[in-house]
Write a protein that holds these residues in place. Structure first.
Motif, mmCIF file in Angstrom:
data_model
loop_
_atom_site.group_PDB
_atom_site.id
_atom_site.type_symbol
_atom_site.label_atom_id
_atom_site.label_comp_id
_atom_site.label_asym_id
_atom_site.label_seq_id
_atom_site.Cartn_x
_atom_site.Cartn_y
_atom_site.Cartn_z
ATOM 1 N N GLY A 121 5.183 11.876 -1.113
ATOM 2 C CA GLY A 121 4.671 13.032 -1.602
ATOM 3 C C GLY A 121 5.161 13.540 -3.077
ATOM 4 N N ARG A 122 4.160 13.866 -3.835
ATOM 5 C CA ARG A 122 4.675 14.168 -5.308
ATOM 6 C C ARG A 122 4.373 15.840 -5.412
ATOM 7 N N GLY A 123 4.008 16.293 -4.756
ATOM 8 C CA GLY A 123 3.714 17.788 -4.835
ATOM 9 C C GLY A 123 2.801 18.187 -5.828
ATOM 10 N N GLU A 124 3.189 19.187 -6.627
ATOM 11 C CA GLU A 124 2.377 19.706 -7.779
ATOM 12 C C GLU A 124 2.684 19.041 -9.012
ATOM 13 N N TYR A 125 3.700 18.047 -9.128
ATOM 14 C CA TYR A 125 4.197 17.539 -10.381
ATOM 15 C C TYR A 125 3.391 16.364 -10.879
ATOM 16 N N ASN A 126 2.476 15.985 -10.377
ATOM 17 C CA ASN A 126 1.606 14.865 -10.836
ATOM 18 C C ASN A 126 0.116 15.249 -11.129
ATOM 19 N N PRO A 127 0.102 16.379 -11.986
ATOM 20 C CA PRO A 127 -1.479 16.912 -12.045
ATOM 21 C C PRO A 127 -2.370 15.919 -13.064
ATOM 22 N N ILE A 128 -3.648 16.027 -12.669
ATOM 23 C CA ILE A 128 -4.577 15.187 -13.704
ATOM 24 C C ILE A 128 -5.488 15.952 -14.354
ATOM 25 N N ALA A 129 -5.428 17.334 -14.055
ATOM 26 C CA ALA A 129 -5.901 18.398 -14.656
ATOM 27 C C ALA A 129 -5.188 19.727 -14.742
ATOM 28 N N GLY A 130 -5.800 20.617 -15.535
ATOM 29 C CA GLY A 130 -5.107 22.122 -15.554
ATOM 30 C C GLY A 130 -5.239 22.843 -14.421
ATOM 31 N N ASN A 131 -4.183 23.589 -13.829
ATOM 32 C CA ASN A 131 -4.082 24.388 -12.899
ATOM 33 C C ASN A 131 -4.653 25.622 -13.152
ATOM 34 N N ASP A 132 -5.109 26.047 -14.305
ATOM 35 C CA ASP A 132 -5.532 27.141 -14.964
ATOM 36 C C ASP A 132 -7.023 27.661 -14.378
ATOM 37 N N THR A 133 -7.673 26.423 -13.643
ATOM 38 C CA THR A 133 -9.027 26.809 -13.299
ATOM 39 C C THR A 133 -9.311 26.284 -11.815
ATOM 40 N N ASP A 134 -10.136 26.881 -11.283
ATOM 41 C CA ASP A 134 -10.445 26.197 -9.737
ATOM 42 C C ASP A 134 -10.727 24.699 -9.853
ATOM 43 N N ALA A 135 -11.708 24.482 -10.833
ATOM 44 C CA ALA A 135 -12.058 23.059 -10.882
ATOM 45 C C ALA A 135 -10.775 22.076 -10.926
ATOM 46 N N GLY A 136 -9.714 22.491 -11.811
ATOM 47 C CA GLY A 136 -8.628 21.845 -12.110
ATOM 48 C C GLY A 136 -7.916 21.614 -11.104
ATOM 49 N N LYS A 137 -7.703 22.587 -10.212
ATOM 50 C CA LYS A 137 -6.859 22.806 -8.880
ATOM 51 C C LYS A 137 -7.663 21.914 -8.053
ATOM 52 N N MET A 138 -9.007 21.834 -7.911
ATOM 53 C CA MET A 138 -9.346 20.907 -7.004
ATOM 54 C C MET A 138 -9.107 19.542 -7.287
ATOM 55 N N LYS A 139 -9.232 19.070 -8.468
ATOM 56 C CA LYS A 139 -8.790 17.775 -8.894
ATOM 57 C C LYS A 139 -7.538 17.227 -8.562
ATOM 58 N N ASN A 140 -6.567 18.298 -8.689
ATOM 59 C CA ASN A 140 -5.218 18.200 -8.417
ATOM 60 C C ASN A 140 -4.825 17.815 -7.002
ATOM 61 N N VAL A 181 0.889 -1.181 0.166
ATOM 62 C CA VAL A 181 0.047 0.046 -0.137
ATOM 63 C C VAL A 181 0.978 1.194 0.173
ATOM 64 N N LEU A 182 0.602 2.141 -0.963
ATOM 65 C CA LEU A 182 1.244 3.309 -1.140
ATOM 66 C C LEU A 182 0.463 4.471 -0.789
ATOM 67 N N ILE A 183 0.626 5.339 0.112
ATOM 68 C CA ILE A 183 -0.393 6.584 0.324
ATOM 69 C C ILE A 183 0.358 7.616 -0.317
ATOM 70 N N GLU A 184 -0.180 8.386 -1.618
ATOM 71 C CA GLU A 184 0.637 9.241 -2.342
ATOM 72 C C GLU A 184 -0.113 10.745 -2.230
ATOM 73 N N GLY A 185 0.425 11.820 -1.615
ATOM 74 C CA GLY A 185 -0.084 13.079 -1.680
ATOM 75 C C GLY A 185 0.222 13.989 -2.940
ATOM 76 N N ASN A 186 -0.639 14.718 -3.297
ATOM 77 C CA ASN A 186 -0.595 15.478 -4.599
ATOM 78 C C ASN A 186 -1.313 16.793 -4.002
ATOM 79 N N THR A 187 -0.740 18.212 -4.953
ATOM 80 C CA THR A 187 -1.240 19.279 -4.460
ATOM 81 C C THR A 187 -1.562 20.013 -6.056
ATOM 82 N N ASP A 188 -1.952 21.253 -5.864
ATOM 83 C CA ASP A 188 -2.142 22.277 -7.129
ATOM 84 C C ASP A 188 -0.755 22.771 -7.007
ATOM 85 N N ASN A 189 -0.620 23.595 -7.968
ATOM 86 C CA ASN A 189 0.661 24.809 -8.100
ATOM 87 C C ASN A 189 0.572 25.856 -7.380
ATOM 88 N N VAL A 190 -0.380 26.129 -6.264
ATOM 89 C CA VAL A 190 -0.474 27.378 -5.569
ATOM 90 C C VAL A 190 0.450 27.227 -4.439
#
Length: 287
Positions: free
Chosen positions: A241-260, A192-201
């Motif tokens: 932790g992968r920080g902001e470097y594994n996005p699944i959506a664009g960080n140019d919208t609030d919806a994209g940041k929420m997914k990331n 089991v791997l627990i992986e954290g992801n953030t947006d680019n803010v």
């Protein structure tokens, strides 16, 4: 040939040499002479007509010979074209046969890929069913489970687990983590791997340097909760932790940041367990 007229003097001389003849005899000779003259004239005309016909026939023969030679040349050109076409067709048949073989080979490879995909899809279904069998239908509604290439991904939004800009777990997240703990506990030998992801803010907390820290701290919080609260063996757990470097959506919208902004719990069977699942996967071949 030409027929000469019989000289009158000769005829007269012949008559004189035989002596005087009667007028009757003379008239008969004159009549014969006239007939011979007419026949000679007719023969000369026929001769001239024959010569003309012969000349015309010679011209026609020459024209026909020229036509025959031309047709022979056309036949030879057609034969050469036919031979070239046959040779080209023969080479074309070889190329077509080679192309058919390549197409058949490609179709066979495509079918192998389709079968492999069907097998993979079947494995994914088996793995999902096995890992989620400890959850009820109601509990499954709150847990997003996806299987890709034999790996299970459970994705949780950050607002479900943490306070904004923090790695402290919310009390309300306990119900969700308990369901995940049931999955992990049910298959105790899976990694089991627990992986954290953030947006680019950028993060602005004094005790957190950047998004690398935030993502790693959040993953560590989940690992410790699973260990301390739900008794998951810590030897099976890895926090990353992968920080902001594994996005699944664009960080140019609030919806994209929420997914990331998410935490993923990645459950991976070991090789021997994966091979065991292959044996359980339904056969996708059709008769």
């Amino acid at each position: 040939m030409k027929f000469n007229r019989i000289p009158l003097a000769l005829l007269v001389l012949a008559i004189i040499s035989q002596g005087c003849v009667s007028n009757k005899k003379y008239n008969e000779l004159q009549t014969r002479y006239n007939d011979l003259q007419q026949k000679s004239k007719d023969l000369n005309q026929k001769y001239q007509t024959g010569q003309q016909d012969l000349s015309g026939s010679s011209s026609r023969v020459k024209s026909l010979e020229e036509q025959i030679a031309s047709e022979k040349a056309n036949v030879k050109a057609l034969q050469d074209a036919l031979d070239k076409c046959l040779n080209s067709t023969s080479q074309g048949n070889v190329n077509i046969s080679k192309l058919v073989d390549e197409i058949n080979s490609s179709n066979k490879y495509i079918q192998q890929l389709v079968n492999a995909k069907n097998k993979s899809d079947s494995l994914n279904v088996v793995l999902t069913n096995n890992l989620t069998r400890s959850l009820s239908r109601e509990e499954m509604k709150d847990v997003d489970v996806q299987v890709l290439k034999g790996v299970v991904y459970i994705s949780l939004a950050d607002n479900m687990l943490y306070k904004s800009g923090s790695y402290d777990i919310l009390p309300a997240a306990g119900a969700t983590l308990s369901k995940i703990a049931k999955i992990i506990t049910d298959y105790k030998d899976y990694e089991v791997l627990i992986e954290g992801n953030t947006d680019n803010v950028p993060i602005s907390q004094t005790n957190i340097r950047n998004n690398w820290d935030l993502s790693a701290l959040r993953a560590s919080s989940v690992v410790q909760a699973l260990q301390n609260t739900y008794n998951v063996d810590p030897k099976r757990l890895t926090a990353g932790g992968r920080g902001e470097y594994n996005p699944i959506a664009g960080n140019d919208t609030d919806a994209g940041k929420m997914k990331n902004r998410r935490t993923q719990i990645i459950i991976t069977p070991k090789l021997d367990q994966f091979m065991d699942l292959i044996g359980k996967a339904p056969d996708t071949k059709k008769d």
